[in-house]
Design a protein around this motif. Sequence first.
Motif, PDB file in Angstrom:
ATOM      1  N   PRO A  18       0.845  -1.199   0.000  1.00 25.89           N
ATOM      2  CA  PRO A  18       0.000   0.000   0.000  1.00 25.89           C
ATOM      3  C   PRO A  18       0.878   1.246   0.000  1.00 25.89           C
ATOM      4  O   PRO A  18       2.054   1.194   0.374  1.00 25.89           O
ATOM      5  N   LYS A  19       0.316   2.359  -0.431  1.00 26.92           N
ATOM      6  CA  LYS A  19       1.067   3.613  -0.447  1.00 26.92           C
ATOM      7  C   LYS A  19       1.044   4.227   0.949  1.00 26.92           C
ATOM      8  O   LYS A  19      -0.019   4.460   1.523  1.00 26.92           O
ATOM      9  N   ILE A  20       2.227   4.487   1.492  1.00 31.82           N
ATOM     10  CA  ILE A  20       2.375   5.068   2.824  1.00 31.82           C
ATOM     11  C   ILE A  20       3.227   6.326   2.708  1.00 31.82           C
ATOM     12  O   ILE A  20       4.398   6.257   2.314  1.00 31.82           O
ATOM     13  N   ALA A  21       2.647   7.484   3.017  1.00 32.53           N
ATOM     14  CA  ALA A  21       3.335   8.773   2.933  1.00 32.53           C
ATOM     15  C   ALA A  21       3.964   8.973   1.555  1.00 32.53           C
ATOM     16  O   ALA A  21       5.079   9.488   1.431  1.00 32.53           O
ATOM     17  N   GLY A  22       3.248   8.539   0.512  1.00 34.24           N
ATOM     18  CA  GLY A  22       3.711   8.719  -0.852  1.00 34.24           C
ATOM     19  C   GLY A  22       4.672   7.669  -1.351  1.00 34.24           C
ATOM     20  O   GLY A  22       5.114   7.720  -2.494  1.00 34.24           O
ATOM     21  N   TYR A  28      13.086 -12.111 -11.930  1.00 37.92           N
ATOM     22  CA  TYR A  28      12.585 -11.376 -10.768  1.00 37.92           C
ATOM     23  C   TYR A  28      12.839  -9.885 -10.945  1.00 37.92           C
ATOM     24  O   TYR A  28      13.726  -9.476 -11.704  1.00 37.92           O
ATOM     25  N   ALA A  29      12.041  -9.098 -10.244  1.00 42.26           N
ATOM     26  CA  ALA A  29      12.146  -7.643 -10.332  1.00 42.26           C
ATOM     27  C   ALA A  29      11.654  -7.026  -9.034  1.00 42.26           C
ATOM     28  O   ALA A  29      10.868  -7.625  -8.301  1.00 42.26           O
ATOM     29  N   ALA A  30      12.133  -5.827  -8.754  1.00 42.28           N
ATOM     30  CA  ALA A  30      11.704  -5.082  -7.572  1.00 42.28           C
ATOM     31  C   ALA A  30      11.753  -3.597  -7.896  1.00 42.28           C
ATOM     32  O   ALA A  30      12.573  -3.154  -8.711  1.00 42.28           O
ATOM     33  N   SER A  31      10.880  -2.829  -7.264  1.00 40.17           N
ATOM     34  CA  SER A  31      10.835  -1.390  -7.540  1.00 40.17           C
ATOM     35  C   SER A  31      10.371  -0.617  -6.319  1.00 40.17           C
ATOM     36  O   SER A  31       9.769  -1.172  -5.394  1.00 40.17           O
ATOM     37  N   PHE A  32      10.660   0.689  -6.332  1.00 33.05           N
ATOM     38  CA  PHE A  32      10.114   1.612  -5.343  1.00 33.05           C
ATOM     39  C   PHE A  32       9.652   2.865  -6.068  1.00 33.05           C
ATOM     40  O   PHE A  32      10.145   3.197  -7.159  1.00 33.05           O
ATOM     41  N   LYS A  33       8.720   3.566  -5.444  1.00 31.73           N
ATOM     42  CA  LYS A  33       8.237   4.823  -6.020  1.00 31.73           C
ATOM     43  C   LYS A  33       7.793   5.752  -4.899  1.00 31.73           C
ATOM     44  O   LYS A  33       7.037   5.350  -4.010  1.00 31.73           O
ATOM     45  N   TYR A  34       8.293   6.987  -4.959  1.00 28.50           N
ATOM     46  CA  TYR A  34       7.851   8.028  -4.028  1.00 28.50           C
ATOM     47  C   TYR A  34       7.236   9.156  -4.842  1.00 28.50           C
ATOM     48  O   TYR A  34       7.841   9.660  -5.795  1.00 28.50           O
TER      49      TYR A  34
END
Length: 353
Positions: A166-170, A192-198
């Motif tokens: 879930p999105k937490i503080a952007g 496999y893959a992984a990501s982050f987004k702010y």
Amino acid sequence: MKRSILAVALLGIAPVIHAQSSVTLYGVIDASLLFTSKTPNAQGQNAGRTFALADGGLSPSLFGFSGVEDLGGGLKAKFKIESGFNTGTGGINDSNGNFFGRQAWVALEGNYGEVRAGLQFSPFVNTIYDSDTRGFANFGDVQSIYGNNVFLTGVHNSNAISYTSPKIAGLEGSVMLALGGEAGDFQAGRQYAASFKYDNGTVMLNGAIYDGNSGGTVNTPIPSTVAFVGRTLGAAYRIGSLTAKAVFINYKVAGAANNYVYGGGLDYIMASQVDFNGGVWLTRDRNNSDNHSLLASVGAAYFLSRRTTLYTQVGVVNNHGAANTGLSVSYPNVFFEVQGTTVGVNVGIRHTF
């Protein structure tokens, strides 16, 4: 008597099911006229100009079904199946070559995120999409560079399981594992893959990694298990109707190139009816500095309505050495391009439903 009781029971349950679940048919139809100053032949030499009706100049033509059921307590069941097609011929297109080759997955979504299983886009390609100034246009865009390097690997991932927080503080993150399914060899076809987004509405920062092996039991008409390691970092800054974006991508393809891509551009929406955008992408092979390309393009879209868009795009690509970056991913004749400078123009119409 038993039939009457069963009929009453079904009639009583049906409204409840209808109220808690829904299924949606959606789609995109996109057709355009394409001109390019050069066209490669089978030997990679210039065969002359191309003027043709091309499918999906701005975005792929597709249709699909999506559904959601409210299970209560904040938990939902979801699904999506999606197919690509060619507007000009009616054939299967812009997918891995299978009928529902774009997406085919089922998921559970709740307060703690979403778990998804099936054919799906990877966090790696979703991250590149978010940091692309032209929105993954099918002409003159970073998508051309992506396909030129690894075809559809990382775009349509078969046998995949993913989790998105879930999105937490952007801030949100996503991970994915695609299983090759080969007996006795877990590594064959494994991805496999992984990501982050702010994203706080003004500033967006993202990043992702991808690691995929060849082999496995997945066998699609268009290659989707090219062995490569990918990395990307992106950023965006929004000021009113103006958005500036920048991106770095690395495609380290096994036994081939180690391409570094640097790009960026601007997108401006005028009066909510016209969208102007443009971008520039420089690609360099770290294994051989003679192999490099420069792709630049601009586009304008006029929204006749919420569903219908007229658009035009102009692109220029310059290839050196073994670099063969193309102008369009939707028209096979210019998926790759020859050495030197090629100019292209694309004019079309897109309708969504």
